[in-house]
Design an enzyme around this catalytic site. Structure first.
Site, PDB file in Angstrom:
ATOM      1  CG  HIS A   1     -11.421  -5.456  -7.410  1.00 23.23           C
ATOM      2  ND1 HIS A   1     -12.360  -6.151  -6.691  1.00 23.23           N
ATOM      3  CD2 HIS A   1     -11.976  -4.238  -7.671  1.00 23.23           C
ATOM      4  CE1 HIS A   1     -13.434  -5.395  -6.520  1.00 23.23           C
ATOM      5  NE2 HIS A   1     -13.243  -4.235  -7.107  1.00 23.23           N
TER       6      HIS A   1
ATOM      7  CG  HIS B   1      -7.624  -8.288  -1.836  1.00 27.93           C
ATOM      8  ND1 HIS B   1      -7.989  -9.609  -1.737  1.00 27.93           N
ATOM      9  CD2 HIS B   1      -8.624  -7.684  -2.529  1.00 27.93           C
ATOM     10  CE1 HIS B   1      -9.155  -9.805  -2.340  1.00 27.93           C
ATOM     11  NE2 HIS B   1      -9.558  -8.641  -2.827  1.00 27.93           N
TER      12      HIS B   1
END
Length: 577
Positions: A162, A213
């Site tokens: 992303h 993350h």
């Protein structure tokens, strides 16, 4: 640094990955094998240099996890949960694949080709590193994972795709806006630049906020995105001209390079879908090069700003015509995908069996060889890039109701489970060593419970471990909070109380079971961790070629097929006819 035997083998957990068993076969019940506790799952499945590198990086993931949990606790609100879960969709493969064809059909061929190159590079290289290092996402618990995508957590964590995609797109777009002749006089250009800055920051920070993350993941992912954007800005036009102005040899060379890169993509230690996404975008690049080279020679295309540009002028064409061509183009793409995919699943297996018999096949881990199945059944949820038409209503409903997000706690993938068990094993080993054979209390720690929630937790004799976490009634030193989150790591619990106010988010408020565990209890809990995971579906060897052909066809339709069709349907500009 992690000990060599820090992560148990699959067999030590009692769970066997049956990704290569025919669907007709009956899968065995998970069982625990005696004497297998100390086997290292990743040491057995990775080359020594990859495992050594992984072991050097694992401490970073473990160190940052409690700080991420602390940040999440301080910032989380229901509205931010919804915002970051919703905006994460703007960094997905699906979003970009929906937008890319529209760029081509609206005359922004140069931007469309740049986006294809950057996104394909970002997905491929981030997936390459993910499968090479097999680093897990930060542990949950203590983190809560907030997402609207069921497949995101199944991938490894490092680096963040992303972040790579968002940063590469933002840098490219901002630089293009700054290079525009009228950018200094236009408030629109300034507003767009601010939008892309906010877009990149929102996506990158959102990965941290959502617990998907760590800092390490997003920093390296962002740097990768910046490098990809810089390469595109410096050499993108040169590559486009080289492909379109040369003979067929030029795109053929590029296609061969892509196929070689696909072949050398690392084999992961777990059933991770990174390779599937890389294959899809490799197909997009292949179809894009073939389409651009041929379309530039048809007489329908323009040479400015780059060869193979689709003619488009909204003023002369009109909004209705422009909208119709987009709708028609999207329908054709979905029809292509819906027809070619099942057709290839019927055509390819016999061919693959012949190749396998001649030992000319290229087997890959977690993909079932054609000789082990008779047919490919209808697959559901097998594509993270472009969903099937039947899934669109459900996706649109989720987008229309961003509160319909998922807040999950606990391991969600095999990598999560192995890391949970490995961290617990390391902590207990350190506890034993630090007391010369006596296990410390934190080796049998239970997640503290917020005031007002019921629990049957057995309290630790050590009183300081029984302080409720998340009550937010008394100020707590940061170091103490971080220490508490470190205790959560490796518990594998999936029902710890939510840090979001219970009246607004009660999905995971509940009782927590804990305690001083015997070896049998530990083995049973390890088995339960794996049993709670969603079983990976059977993946078939023909899916690799199928994805290349299907996505290559989608790209060709976007770049050449549909633009030519628009001309014959009266939806084009007819500039050269």
């Amino acid at each position: 640094m992690c000990p060599q035997n820090d992560i148990p083998d699959t067999e030590s957990t009692g769970f066997r990955m049956e990704a290569t068993v025919p669907p007709q076969a009956t899968q065995k019940e998970p069982r625990l094998d005696a004497g297998m506790k100390d086997h290292d799952h990743y040491a057995q499945r990775l080359p020594k240099w990859r495992n050594a590198l992984r072991k050097r990086l694992i401490p970073i993931v473990r160190w940052e996890t409690p700080y991420l949990a602390l940040m999440q606790e301080k910032l989380r609100t229901p509205s931010l949960d919804s915002y970051f879960a919703f905006t994460a969709n703007l960094g997905t493969h699906t979003f970009f694949m929906v937008m890319l064809p529209i760029l081509f059909w609206c005359g922004y061929t140069n931007i469309g080709r740049a986006m294809v190159h950057m996104l394909a590079s970002g997905v491929f290289w981030s997936g390459f590193v993910k499968d090479m290092l097999c680093l897990p996402r930060p542990l949950s618990p203590p983190l809560y994972r907030i997402t609207m995508s069921g497949s995101a957590a199944l991938e490894y964590g490092f680096p963040s795709t992303h972040s790579t995609n968002a940063v590469s797109v933002a840098i490219y777009a901002i630089q293009m806006l700054r290079g525009s002749p009228d950018h200094q006089q236009s408030t629109i250009h300034l507003g767009l630049q601010v939008f892309f800055y906010c877009y990149a920051v929102s996506i990158v920070f959102g990965r941290l906020y959502c617990g998907m993350h760590g800092f390490f993941d997003v920093v390296i992912g962002s740097l990768l995105g910046a490098v990809i954007a810089a390469v595109q800005l410096l050499s993108g036009d040169m590559l486009d001209n080289w492909v379109t102005r040369g003979t067929y040899i030029n795109p053929l060379i590029l296609i061969l390079i892509i196929l070689v890169l696909v072949r050398v993509h690392p084999e992961p230690a777990d059933d991770c879908p990174c390779f599937d996404d890389s294959i899809a975008f490799a197909g997009v690049v292949i179809g894009c090069q073939i389409g651009a080279w041929h379309y530039s020679r048809t007489g329908f295309a323009l040479d400015y700003p780059i060869p193979s540009t689709v003619p488009f002028d909204l003023k002369s064409m009109g909004l209705i015509t422009a909208s119709l061509r987009i709708v028609l183009g999207v329908v054709i793409i979905f029809v292509w995908r819906a027809t070619m995919k099942p057709a290839l699943f019927k055509i390819l297996p016999p061919i693959f069996r012949v190749l396998e018999h001649a030992r000319l096949n290229l087997p890959r881990a977690f993909f079932l060889n054609a000789s082990k199945y008779t047919s490919v059944p209808p697959l559901h949820g097998d594509d993270n890039v472009i969903p099937s038409a039947s899934e669109l209503p459900h996706m649109l409903k989720n987008l229309a109701h961003p509160r319909k997000r998922s807040v999950s706690v606990g391991p969600q993938s095999a990598a999560d489970a192995y890391e949970t068990i490995a961290y617990r094993t390391r902590r207990r080993r350190e506890s034993i060593n630090s007391t010369d054979g006596v296990i410390l209390e934190d080796a049998s720690w239970s997640p503290p419970v917020k005031e007002g929630t019921s629990s049957n937790v057995k309290l630790s004799p050590n009183a300081k471990d029984n302080v409720p976490l998340g009550a937010d009634l008394l100020p707590t030193p940061i170091s103490s909070r971080v220490h508490s989150y470190e205790h959560m790591m490796g518990t594998g619990q999936t029902n710890i109380p939510s840090i979001t106010p219970p009246e607004t988010d009660t999905d995971f408020a509940g009782e927590v079971n804990e305690v001083l565990q015997s070896p049998e209890d530990e083995e049973r809990e390890e088995r339960e961790i794996f049993l709670k995971l969603e079983k990976p579906r059977v993946r078939y060897d023909v899916e690799v070629i199928t994805k290349l052909i299907v996505y290559g066809g989608i790209a060709w339709l976007a770049v050449e097929g549909n633009p030519i069709l628009f001309e014959f349907c009266g939806l084009g500009m007819a500039v050269n006819r």
